[in-house]
Design a protein around this motif. Structure first.
Motif, mmCIF file in Angstrom:
data_model
loop_
_atom_site.group_PDB
_atom_site.id
_atom_site.type_symbol
_atom_site.label_atom_id
_atom_site.label_comp_id
_atom_site.label_asym_id
_atom_site.label_seq_id
_atom_site.Cartn_x
_atom_site.Cartn_y
_atom_site.Cartn_z
ATOM 1 N N PHE A 126 0.828 -1.216 0.000
ATOM 2 C CA PHE A 126 0.000 0.000 0.000
ATOM 3 C C PHE A 126 0.860 1.263 0.000
ATOM 4 N N ALA A 127 2.091 1.149 0.487
ATOM 5 C CA ALA A 127 2.982 2.315 0.541
ATOM 6 C C ALA A 127 3.719 2.530 -0.784
ATOM 7 N N GLY A 128 3.415 1.704 -1.770
ATOM 8 C CA GLY A 128 4.025 1.903 -3.094
ATOM 9 C C GLY A 128 5.474 1.477 -3.168
ATOM 10 N N GLU A 129 5.928 0.669 -2.199
ATOM 11 C CA GLU A 129 7.311 0.183 -2.273
ATOM 12 C C GLU A 129 7.443 -0.853 -3.392
ATOM 13 N N HIS A 130 8.639 -1.047 -3.839
ATOM 14 C CA HIS A 130 8.868 -1.973 -4.956
ATOM 15 C C HIS A 130 8.887 -3.414 -4.456
ATOM 16 N N ILE A 131 7.694 -3.949 -4.219
ATOM 17 C CA ILE A 131 7.639 -5.327 -3.698
ATOM 18 C C ILE A 131 7.710 -6.362 -4.828
ATOM 19 N N ASN A 132 7.905 -5.882 -6.049
ATOM 20 C CA ASN A 132 8.231 -6.772 -7.184
ATOM 21 C C ASN A 132 9.692 -6.484 -7.518
ATOM 22 N N PRO A 133 10.624 -7.095 -6.767
ATOM 23 C CA PRO A 133 12.021 -6.683 -6.913
ATOM 24 C C PRO A 133 12.658 -7.085 -8.234
ATOM 25 N N PHE B 84 -2.658 2.537 -18.615
ATOM 26 C CA PHE B 84 -2.450 2.148 -17.218
ATOM 27 C C PHE B 84 -0.953 2.186 -16.964
ATOM 28 N N TRP B 85 -0.474 1.556 -15.924
ATOM 29 C CA TRP B 85 0.864 1.875 -15.462
ATOM 30 C C TRP B 85 1.682 0.619 -15.191
ATOM 31 N N ASP B 86 3.001 0.785 -15.142
ATOM 32 C CA ASP B 86 3.845 -0.408 -14.977
ATOM 33 C C ASP B 86 3.658 -1.056 -13.608
ATOM 34 N N TRP B 87 3.038 -0.350 -12.674
ATOM 35 C CA TRP B 87 2.799 -0.949 -11.355
ATOM 36 C C TRP B 87 1.493 -1.764 -11.311
ATOM 37 N N VAL B 88 0.909 -1.990 -12.478
ATOM 38 C CA VAL B 88 -0.246 -2.894 -12.570
ATOM 39 C C VAL B 88 0.199 -4.129 -13.357
ATOM 40 N N GLY B 89 0.259 -5.268 -12.701
ATOM 41 C CA GLY B 89 0.613 -6.495 -13.416
ATOM 42 C C GLY B 89 -0.540 -6.907 -14.323
ATOM 43 N N GLY B 90 -0.231 -7.516 -15.456
ATOM 44 C CA GLY B 90 -1.285 -7.910 -16.392
ATOM 45 C C GLY B 90 -2.405 -8.695 -15.731
ATOM 46 N N ARG B 91 -2.040 -9.657 -14.891
ATOM 47 C CA ARG B 91 -3.072 -10.511 -14.290
ATOM 48 C C ARG B 91 -3.802 -9.830 -13.137
ATOM 49 N N GLU C 3 11.517 -7.017 -11.162
ATOM 50 C CA GLU C 3 11.206 -6.021 -12.203
ATOM 51 C C GLU C 3 11.366 -4.603 -11.646
ATOM 52 N N ASP C 4 11.773 -4.537 -10.373
ATOM 53 C CA ASP C 4 11.948 -3.252 -9.680
ATOM 54 C C ASP C 4 10.712 -2.359 -9.830
ATOM 55 N N ARG C 5 9.567 -2.926 -9.462
ATOM 56 C CA ARG C 5 8.308 -2.202 -9.621
ATOM 57 C C ARG C 5 7.466 -2.241 -8.348
ATOM 58 N N ALA C 6 6.672 -1.207 -8.188
ATOM 59 C CA ALA C 6 5.629 -1.232 -7.156
ATOM 60 C C ALA C 6 4.505 -2.144 -7.633
ATOM 61 N N VAL C 7 3.660 -2.536 -6.712
ATOM 62 C CA VAL C 7 2.526 -3.428 -7.024
ATOM 63 C C VAL C 7 1.282 -2.734 -6.468
ATOM 64 N N LEU C 8 0.614 -1.994 -7.326
ATOM 65 C CA LEU C 8 -0.418 -1.099 -6.783
ATOM 66 C C LEU C 8 -1.786 -1.285 -7.407
ATOM 67 N N HIS C 9 -2.145 -2.544 -7.707
ATOM 68 C CA HIS C 9 -3.504 -2.697 -8.250
ATOM 69 C C HIS C 9 -4.549 -2.186 -7.259
ATOM 70 N N VAL C 10 -4.193 -2.100 -5.962
ATOM 71 C CA VAL C 10 -5.154 -1.541 -5.004
ATOM 72 C C VAL C 10 -5.473 -0.078 -5.323
ATOM 73 N N ALA C 11 -4.563 0.618 -6.007
ATOM 74 C CA ALA C 11 -4.824 2.019 -6.350
ATOM 75 C C ALA C 11 -5.888 2.135 -7.437
ATOM 76 N N LEU C 12 -6.078 1.073 -8.210
ATOM 77 C CA LEU C 12 -7.038 1.119 -9.320
ATOM 78 C C LEU C 12 -8.466 1.283 -8.824
ATOM 79 N N PHE D 7 4.995 -11.319 -8.649
ATOM 80 C CA PHE D 7 4.566 -10.302 -9.612
ATOM 81 C C PHE D 7 5.404 -10.265 -10.886
ATOM 82 N N ASP D 8 6.343 -11.202 -11.003
ATOM 83 C CA ASP D 8 7.057 -11.299 -12.275
ATOM 84 C C ASP D 8 6.598 -12.572 -12.996
ATOM 85 N N GLN D 9 7.103 -12.827 -14.184
ATOM 86 C CA GLN D 9 6.690 -14.012 -14.964
ATOM 87 C C GLN D 9 7.765 -14.357 -15.981
ATOM 88 N N TRP D 10 9.000 -14.501 -15.497
ATOM 89 C CA TRP D 10 10.114 -14.717 -16.417
ATOM 90 C C TRP D 10 9.995 -16.037 -17.169
#
Ligand code: F6P
Length: 547
Positions: A84-91, A264-271, A93-102, A499-502
């Motif tokens: 929720f604090a927008g930290e990069h919890i998808n390390p 939309f934004w890189d902090w929204v994962g496709g799924r 891809e070095d991205r935040a995970v903020l679908h909650v913001a949607l 949150f990644d899918q390599w």
């Protein structure tokens, strides 16, 4: 790699305690556990307009307490806060995970990278709303001036499964004079069947791709573009093709104007994106207001996740039960069985959510996990599945935990159908848990030669999510968000990046090489393994190419 750190599950004190506890439960079947005073209430949780009944899981109150302790030790509360604090919890891809913001209300502040993203979300929602209203009212027409009555969504994976699942689930709330179809497969049969019977002059094509580079989507989008322009000329594109993406440059290069792109934004994962602009086709079908109800359902769960103690936190408990079944009891698959025909595509949607998120083999630090991660998730709506694979659930050699999803009311009442539907759901959970013994069969007069074949051993775990009322947009939002946060919970305990899918990349790269080999003018050099070389040769020969 900056950011979050995982605590190894098997180094946590409560992990050891859980192993010992699991052994102590081995001799206590569900039929016995069910007799324990107080169990019934202790394992039933009510919140969010639903009941989560864990009574038929192979757990006790103590199991839940140990699992909650495990979650604490693994740092789950801190990770939820970090999300929720927008930290990069998808390390990776070095991205935040903020679908909650949607789905955050406009007065919320959710910051990542020094920017409050909520105003951006609402600005895009307003653009979507304006466009959806214009199309639905007929103010926005096709290039010939005719109203747009058909929506064709082109996308795959996260750009397809969520909107398609929701459009089917919420069909009762959609305008009947709007047709909504979904194309994902690069197999042209998919596009052909979606376009069959549609009048190009009345068709809007929505191309959805986070990257705007996915092979299947780009090929289908090009073919759909030709279908429109062959019938209507180039001017059809600006009126009848819109894009949803994070990559404006690629959208423009494809020939869709930036004005006709919803972002939309890189902090929204496709799924995790069906509630972003990725849901545009859904919004067109059900209308912006109803789409808003869906978002409200999502948000209720976000608030619940954020503020409810772990012991009563429904998505967290779902995640903990999953870790218990998968990593402690070692059960390899999970069946999700919605007793709702409208949720026919929900298991398919969950397959990507769960397996693309948590089908991982290394921890955040890159070292191998030492416990099983994502189960193989599968399912079909009840009662249909009862007449196909339930046999295996009841008597097969593999124990499959089951999640039953039901609604107390139907969307539309027809005779006693809904009572029969729910009776079947309850009956299956009973049969799985308590089975039928030899003695019971003999007492019921079963012929001796059949007794062994008819025994159902029981002790097969299930849980039930019973939602108050019918499948509404809000209820669907609740359900999806529950599973999103369940996946987060599992991932934190398993110590992986959810949150990644390599893993999906390798196949894409190889497909590129193989496509070139299948279509090259001259016979390609046999650079693959011999079996693949031979298959390439046969396909080329069958398609009249040099071999
Ligand atoms: O192949 C996997 C994947 O990257 C998914 O994660 C994603 O949802 C899907 O492909 C589609 O990607 P895009 O929206 O970029 O076309």
């Amino acid at each position: 790699m900056a950011g979050v750190e995982a605590t190894a599950l098997d180094r946590l004190a409560s992990w050891e305690a859980l192993q010992a506890h699991a052994r102590s439960l081995e001799s206590r079947p569900l039929a016995q556990l069910a007799q324990e005073p107080g169990r019934d209430q202790a394992l039933r949780l009510e919140a969010l307009g639903l009941v989560l009944d864990l009574n038929k899981q192979r757990v006790t109150e103590q199991t839940l307490a140990l699992l909650v302790e495990l979650a604490r030790e693994a740092g789950l509360p801190e990770r939820i806060a970090a999300m929720f604090a927008g930290e990069h919890i998808n390390p990776t891809e070095d991205r935040a995970v903020l679908h909650v913001a949607l789905r955050a209300p406009a007065d919320r502040v959710i910051v990542t990278g020094g920017r409050d993203v909520v105003p951006d979300v609402h600005a895009e929602l307003e653009r979507m709303t304006g466009f959806a209203q214009a199309v639905r009212s007929g103010a926005w027409t096709g290039s010939t001036g005719r109203p747009l009555r058909n929506i064709v969504n082109i996308g795959i994976g996260g750009s397809h499964l969520g909107p398609e699942m929701a459009a089917i689930a919420l069909a009762a709330y959609a305008r009947e004079d709007l047709t909504c179809r979904f194309v994902s497969n690069v197999d042209a049969a998919d596009l052909i069947s979606a376009l069959r019977g549609l009048d190009p002059a009345e068709t809007l094509v929505v191309v959805v791709s986070k990257t705007f580079s996915t092979l299947e989507t780009m090929r289908n989008a090009q073919a759909a573009r030709r279908w429109l322009t062959d019938a209507l000329g180039e001017e059809a594109v600006s009126r009848q093709m819109v894009a949803v993406s994070t990559d404006a440059d690629r959208v423009q290069a494809f020939g869709i104007d930036r004005q006709a792109m919803f972002g939309f934004w890189d902090w929204v994962g496709g799924r995790y994106s069906m509630d972003s602009a990725v849901g545009l086709a859904l919004m067109l079908a059900i209308g912006p207001e109803t789409f808003g109800e869906l978002l409200a359902g999502f948000h209720e769960v976000d608030e619940h996740l954020r503020t409810t103690p772990l012991e009563r936190n429904i998505p967290v408990l779902l995640g903990l039960i999953s870790v218990w079944n998968r990593s402690v009891l070692g059960l390899p698959t999970l069946a999700v069985l919605p007793y709702s025909a409208e949720l026919a595509r929900f298991p398919a949607y969950l397959q990507q959510l769960e397996m693309e998120s948590n089908g991982k083999r290394v921890m955040l630090d890159g070292t191998p996990v030492r416990w099983p991660t994502s189960p193989v998730l599968w399912g079909e709506p009840g009662t249909n599945g009862q007449h196909s694979f339930h046999q295996l659930l009841h008597q097969g050699t593999e124990i499959v935990p089951v999640e039953f999803l039901g609604f107390t009311q139907p969307i539309r009442e027809v005779g006693d159908h809904h009572d029969l539907l729910l009776a079947n759901m309850l009956a299956r959970a009973q049969a799985l848990a308590f089975g039928r013994s030899e003695q019971e069969l003999r007492a019921a007069g079963a012929p001796e030669g059949q007794v062994a074949h008819r025994v159902c051993p029981g002790d097969r775990p299930s849980l039930t999510i019973l939602i108050d009322g019918a499948l509404t947009p809000r209820a669907l939002g609740v359900l999806v968000a529950l599973y999103e946060h369940r996946v987060l919970t599992e991932g934190v305990l398993w110590g992986i990046d959810s949150f990644d899918q390599w893993g999906v990349e390798l196949g894409k790269v190889l497909a590129g090489t193989l496509a070139a080999d299948l279509t090259a003018d001259g016979a390609p050099a046999p650079v693959h393994d011999s079996a693949t070389n031979e298959l390439v040769r046969r396909i080329r020969a069958a398609r009249g190419r040099a071999v």
